[in-house]
Design a protein around this motif. Structure first.
Motif, mmCIF file in Angstrom:
data_model
loop_
_atom_site.group_PDB
_atom_site.id
_atom_site.type_symbol
_atom_site.label_atom_id
_atom_site.label_comp_id
_atom_site.label_asym_id
_atom_site.label_seq_id
_atom_site.Cartn_x
_atom_site.Cartn_y
_atom_site.Cartn_z
ATOM 1 N N ALA A 242 0.910 -1.132 0.057
ATOM 2 C CA ALA A 242 0.089 -0.138 -0.028
ATOM 3 C C ALA A 242 0.954 1.246 0.044
ATOM 4 C CB ALA A 242 -0.949 -0.045 1.132
ATOM 5 N N LEU A 243 1.825 1.259 0.865
ATOM 6 C CA LEU A 243 2.862 2.358 0.599
ATOM 7 C C LEU A 243 3.428 2.803 -0.823
ATOM 8 C CD1 LEU A 243 4.678 1.552 4.300
ATOM 9 C CD2 LEU A 243 2.805 3.264 3.575
ATOM 10 N N ILE A 244 3.670 1.795 -1.317
ATOM 11 C CA ILE A 244 4.431 1.873 -2.669
ATOM 12 C C ILE A 244 3.310 2.366 -3.638
ATOM 13 C CG2 ILE A 244 5.639 0.755 -4.633
ATOM 14 C CD1 ILE A 244 7.417 1.714 -2.328
ATOM 15 N N ALA A 245 2.126 1.787 -3.552
ATOM 16 C CA ALA A 245 0.941 2.030 -4.454
ATOM 17 C C ALA A 245 0.445 3.328 -4.381
ATOM 18 C CB ALA A 245 -0.188 0.942 -4.019
ATOM 19 N N ARG A 246 0.609 3.956 -3.279
ATOM 20 C CA ARG A 246 0.330 5.357 -3.138
ATOM 21 C C ARG A 246 1.127 6.089 -3.875
ATOM 22 N NH1 ARG A 246 0.546 5.870 2.014
ATOM 23 N NH2 ARG A 246 -1.486 5.095 2.386
ATOM 24 N N GLU A 247 2.459 5.805 -3.906
ATOM 25 C CA GLU A 247 3.699 6.549 -4.513
ATOM 26 C C GLU A 247 3.577 6.319 -6.219
ATOM 27 O OE1 GLU A 247 7.238 5.663 -3.248
ATOM 28 O OE2 GLU A 247 6.793 6.185 -1.152
ATOM 29 N N LYS A 248 2.861 4.938 -6.586
ATOM 30 C CA LYS A 248 3.225 4.898 -7.899
ATOM 31 C C LYS A 248 1.694 5.062 -8.892
ATOM 32 C CE LYS A 248 7.435 3.140 -7.753
ATOM 33 N NZ LYS A 248 8.356 3.677 -8.357
ATOM 34 N N ALA A 249 0.738 5.396 -8.163
ATOM 35 C CA ALA A 249 -0.359 5.723 -8.588
ATOM 36 C C ALA A 249 -0.446 7.080 -9.157
ATOM 37 C CB ALA A 249 -1.721 5.533 -7.530
ATOM 38 N N VAL A 250 -0.851 7.067 -10.465
ATOM 39 C CA VAL A 250 -0.939 8.199 -11.421
ATOM 40 C C VAL A 250 -2.491 8.765 -11.701
ATOM 41 C CG1 VAL A 250 -0.436 9.222 -13.546
ATOM 42 C CG2 VAL A 250 1.243 7.545 -12.421
ATOM 43 N N TRP A 251 -2.751 9.897 -11.242
ATOM 44 C CA TRP A 251 -4.038 10.173 -11.197
ATOM 45 C C TRP A 251 -4.105 11.359 -12.239
ATOM 46 C CZ3 TRP A 251 -7.268 7.246 -8.592
ATOM 47 C CH2 TRP A 251 -6.925 6.357 -7.498
ATOM 48 N N GLU A 252 -5.200 11.353 -12.888
ATOM 49 C CA GLU A 252 -5.551 12.499 -13.839
ATOM 50 C C GLU A 252 -6.987 12.819 -13.814
ATOM 51 O OE1 GLU A 252 -4.828 10.861 -17.707
ATOM 52 O OE2 GLU A 252 -2.574 10.658 -17.531
ATOM 53 N N GLY A 253 -7.271 14.346 -14.316
ATOM 54 C CA GLY A 253 -8.588 14.681 -14.476
ATOM 55 C C GLY A 253 -9.270 14.989 -13.019
ATOM 56 N N GLY A 254 -10.470 14.968 -12.989
ATOM 57 C CA GLY A 254 -11.035 15.389 -11.755
ATOM 58 C C GLY A 254 -10.989 16.924 -11.228
ATOM 59 N N THR A 255 -11.408 17.097 -9.931
ATOM 60 C CA THR A 255 -11.416 18.543 -9.535
ATOM 61 C C THR A 255 -10.140 18.631 -8.467
ATOM 62 O OG1 THR A 255 -13.566 18.565 -9.777
ATOM 63 C CG2 THR A 255 -12.686 20.396 -8.725
ATOM 64 N N PRO A 256 -8.884 18.866 -8.986
ATOM 65 C CA PRO A 256 -7.969 19.232 -7.800
ATOM 66 C C PRO A 256 -8.108 20.476 -6.862
ATOM 67 C CG PRO A 256 -6.795 18.730 -10.011
ATOM 68 C CD PRO A 256 -8.472 18.824 -10.291
ATOM 69 N N LEU A 257 -7.698 20.463 -5.800
ATOM 70 C CA LEU A 257 -8.014 21.503 -4.714
ATOM 71 C C LEU A 257 -6.948 22.435 -4.887
ATOM 72 C CD1 LEU A 257 -9.507 19.412 -1.676
ATOM 73 C CD2 LEU A 257 -10.637 20.811 -3.420
ATOM 74 N N PRO A 258 -7.296 23.778 -5.074
ATOM 75 C CA PRO A 258 -6.253 24.820 -5.182
ATOM 76 C C PRO A 258 -5.589 24.956 -3.853
ATOM 77 C CG PRO A 258 -8.511 25.827 -4.997
ATOM 78 C CD PRO A 258 -8.628 24.398 -5.215
ATOM 79 N N ASP A 259 -4.424 25.583 -3.748
ATOM 80 C CA ASP A 259 -3.637 25.726 -2.460
ATOM 81 C C ASP A 259 -4.098 26.394 -1.390
ATOM 82 O OD1 ASP A 259 -1.955 24.076 -3.755
ATOM 83 O OD2 ASP A 259 -0.327 25.634 -3.971
#
Length: 706
Positions: A242-259
């Motif tokens: 799980a620790l590596i999967a969090r690093e290796k997952a590539v996510w696209e699209g959606g609604t990223p939150l502004p800083d």
């Protein structure tokens, strides 16, 4: 006096057998729909039942939050468990006792008034009659509706209620078998979820080879749509993956939150719907001095020390789920709806770490249930990590609160306006017609999001408006509620909902009004307060702390006070705080006076009030989510600090209520008054006021340099 009218829980679950049963070896089964989430409710309910049935508390076995049997009492929230479930159990037990006394009297041919119950046995003139609850149980049918007609005891007769019974849930927890995390099964499969970092993100790729290498042992990677889970029989291997999967997952699209998501400007820039509620008579003209201020409470998270966990097993078309949910029946309904298992789901509540609102318990339950349907015949255990808790949990809603008062010739408010802008405060499973599960949105063909018409209604205690109606005597009160919706993040119930920020704002503003009027802050409050119970707690807290103290204003030490009545109908609470401030705030001492009406377990009530003070102090001084790279940037205790044991002040609690008054909810009463007391104390210590929470080192330094 405590009423005998049927509470809603008995109306909804009318059969006495829903609540009470007599079991072998002299045991009594007491069922409740309310669940233990750290507040000690099961101990209090045991005391109430033992009192009315006249049995030793040790005889009682509680069944809590199990949909396979027992009453549906909705969600355990809002500091209502004693008032709801306690009232129902009290009347049900009184009626059961009366039924057994009447039946025993018929068997013995004596007046029922000549019999008493002592530890479950029927006695007459000090002698045992040879009958008890268990010998007569087969002759009395409890599958009958409660009437509420049996006389319950008066508080003057209590021998168990009002005493300090040891917590019934602690022995198992101390022995390492009391939490859902301790549950084991011979066919256990461990699972971790790869959570989406922001709403509607698509899982573009996952380096499965790297994940398997990290595991070091065989694991399974299950992907459906944008949902991904790792499963295996060895928990440490699944966790490494799980620790590596969090690093290796590539996510696209959606609604990223502004800083800048966690800022008043961002909240106020979102779309909103406005309603206005006026109370009292508006002045013909506003020609007095106008005092106004704006206060800020940021997005915060739950911070439970133990992360969420759930187990599920699907076999022969039946799904059983073990969860620390706050609402087992709503969870069952929404699981059945989402998984197409109408009538085939059982939810069994099991205890976990303290719960402070809608955390990830239901999400973990859905994840375990979904995976169990994909692996029938195995028990699937889902455990969230600390990072999961920060990323996947609903957020406590941020609030921007504007206050405006027009002072009359007497320097008291002739007109008062509170303007509250906040996202919704409830997105629990079933709220607004939505299932409420984060992972369901990642699976193929998610159901459409419903339109949220409003926050929690005011009649139910309100969401953003909770405690937005000031309890003071104000000739004209205007409440403006701006429901900020839609927003690209999930907000839901965090302890107290809007009460924490509203009381902080109102009580801070009362100090500002007192200063504008040239009056003492406590005396000014009392001049606007006619409720005798409210006055009593304010006066008690002021007396406890030696108000107003002798520290000069603006020289680094201060005393402050805050008051509230939770939801304006639960417990009254006044809190005083003494602080020292240089570059940061140090809590020196906190005092609290509370009127909770009839107190079932005094030590338990004090524990709840002390716990609320500590959590509120942590929120007020430290807790604030940050966002970066489209997602939550606070993922552990290093970057989301909470109050440490070394920072705890001395706390003194005084209970000032009367046992003749009905019990009032205790759990959330301390939150808002504590934040206000600390804020007012810091203002006196600095000689300037900070209206934005938390009262962090950065904000203090900015105030000192201004």
């Amino acid at each position: 006096m405590i009423p005998n009218t049927l509470p809603q829980s008995l109306i909804d679950n009318p059969l006495l057998s829903d609540w009470i049963g007599f079991e072998p070896e002299g045991r009594v089964r007491v069922s409740t729909g309310k669940v233990e989430i750290g507040q000690g409710i099961l101990t209090a309910l045991v005391q109430i039942a033992a009192e009315e049935l006249d049995v030793a508390p040790s005889r009682i076995r509680t069944v809590s939050g199990e949909t396979s049997g027992g009453p549906n009492e909705g969600v355990t929230a809002g500091s209502t468990s004693v008032a709801m479930s306690g009232a129902a159990i009290r009347l049900a037990c009184a009626e059961v006792r009366a039924l057994f006394l009447a039946h025993g009297a018929d068997r013995l041919g004596v007046p029922a008034e000549s019999l008493v119950v002592e530890d479950g046995r029927l006695r007459r003139d000090g002698r045992d009659t040879g009958h008890d609850y268990w010998s007569l149980a087969a002759e009395i049918d409890l599958t009958r509706p409660a009437t509420g007609g049996a006389p319950a005891k008066s508080p003057t007769q209590y021998r168990v209620v009002g005493t300090d019974l040891p917590r019934v849930d602690l022995p198992a927890k101390i022995e390492g078998r009391g939490f859902i995390h301790d549950m084991v099964a011979p066919d256990l499969v461990h699972a971790r979820i790869v959570h989406r970092p922001w709403r509607d993100a698509r899982l573009a790729s996952l380096d499965e080879a790297a994940v398997r290498r990290a595991a070091g042992l065989p694991i399974e990677i299950l992907r459906e749509g944008d949902f991904a889970a790792l499963l295996g029989e060895r928990e440490f291997a699944v966790q490494r993956a799980a620790l590596i999967a969090r690093e290796k997952a590539v996510w696209e699209g959606g609604t990223p939150l502004p800083d800048d998501t966690n800022s008043p400007d961002w909240v106020l820039a979102q779309p909103s719907r406005t309603r206005v509620v006026d109370t009292g008579t508006p002045p013909e003209r506003e020609d007095g001095e106008v005092v106004s201020a704006t206060y800020w409470r940021p997005f915060q998270t739950y911070g439970s020390i133990g992360p969420s966990c759930a187990l599920a097993r699907f076999e022969d078309g039946q799904l059983t789920v073990w969860s620390h949910t706050q609402n087992p029946y709503a969870l069952r309904e929404q699981l059945a709806r989402c998984l197409g298992l109408d009538g085939a789901v059982t939810v069994l509540h099991r205890q976990a770490a303290g719960c402070y609102g809608h955390n990830t318990a239901d999400d973990a339950a859905f994840d375990a249930a979904f995976l169990a349907t994909r692996r029938p015949g195995r028990t699937v255990r889902v455990l969230f990590t600390r990072e999961d808790e920060f990323m996947a949990a609903p957020f406590g809603a941020a609030m921007v609160i504007g206050l405006r008062a027009v002072l009359g010739p007497d320097r008291r408010p002739a007109s008062w306006t509170i303007d509250i802008a906040s996202p919704v405060h409830s997105n629990r499973p079933g709220s607004h017609g939505h299932h409420g599960f984060r992972s369901r949105e990642a699976l193929p063909d998610p159901p459409p999001q419903p339109v949220i018409r409003n926050d929690n209604p005011d009649a139910a205690g309100g969401g953003a408006t909770r405690n937005g109606y000031a309890l003071y005597d104000l000739p004209f009160h205007r409440l403006i509620h701006r429901t900020v919706d839609p927003v690209p993040l999930r907000t839901s119930s965090l302890r107290g909902l809007g009460a924490y920020a509203n009381i902080f704002a109102i009580e801070s503003f009362m100090d500002e009004l007192a200063e504008a009027a040239g009056a003492d802050a406590v005396a000014y409050r009392l001049s606007l307060m006619s409720d005798p119970r409210a006055r009593a707690v304010i006066e008690a807290a002021a007396e406890m702390c030696g108000w107003p103290g002798d520290a000069p204003r603006g020289e680094g030490r201060g005393l402050g006070l805050g008051f509230g009545r939770y939801k304006n109908r639960a417990a009254y609470m006044a809190v005083a705080a003494e602080v020292e401030v240089d570059e940061a705030v140090r809590l020196v001492r906190i005092w609290g006076a509370a009127d909770c009406g009839l107190v079932i377990t005094p030590d338990g009530a004090k524990n709840q009030l002390e716990g609320g003070i500590i959590q509120a102090a942590s929120w007020a001084l430290k807790e604030e989510l940050r966002f970066a790279d489209g997602k939550v940037a606070t993922t552990n205790w290093d970057d989301y600090p909470i109050l440490r044991f070394s920072e705890m002040p001395e706390i003194e609690i005084r209970l000032v209520g009367e046992s003749r008054d009905p019990p009032l909810g205790v759990g959330e009463a301390a939150m808002g008054p504590t934040a206000a007391a600390i804020g007012n104390a810091v203002a006196r210590a600095l000689g300037t006021r900070i209206r934005a929470l938390p009262l962090s080192r950065e904000r203090i330094m900015a105030a000192l340099l201004a």
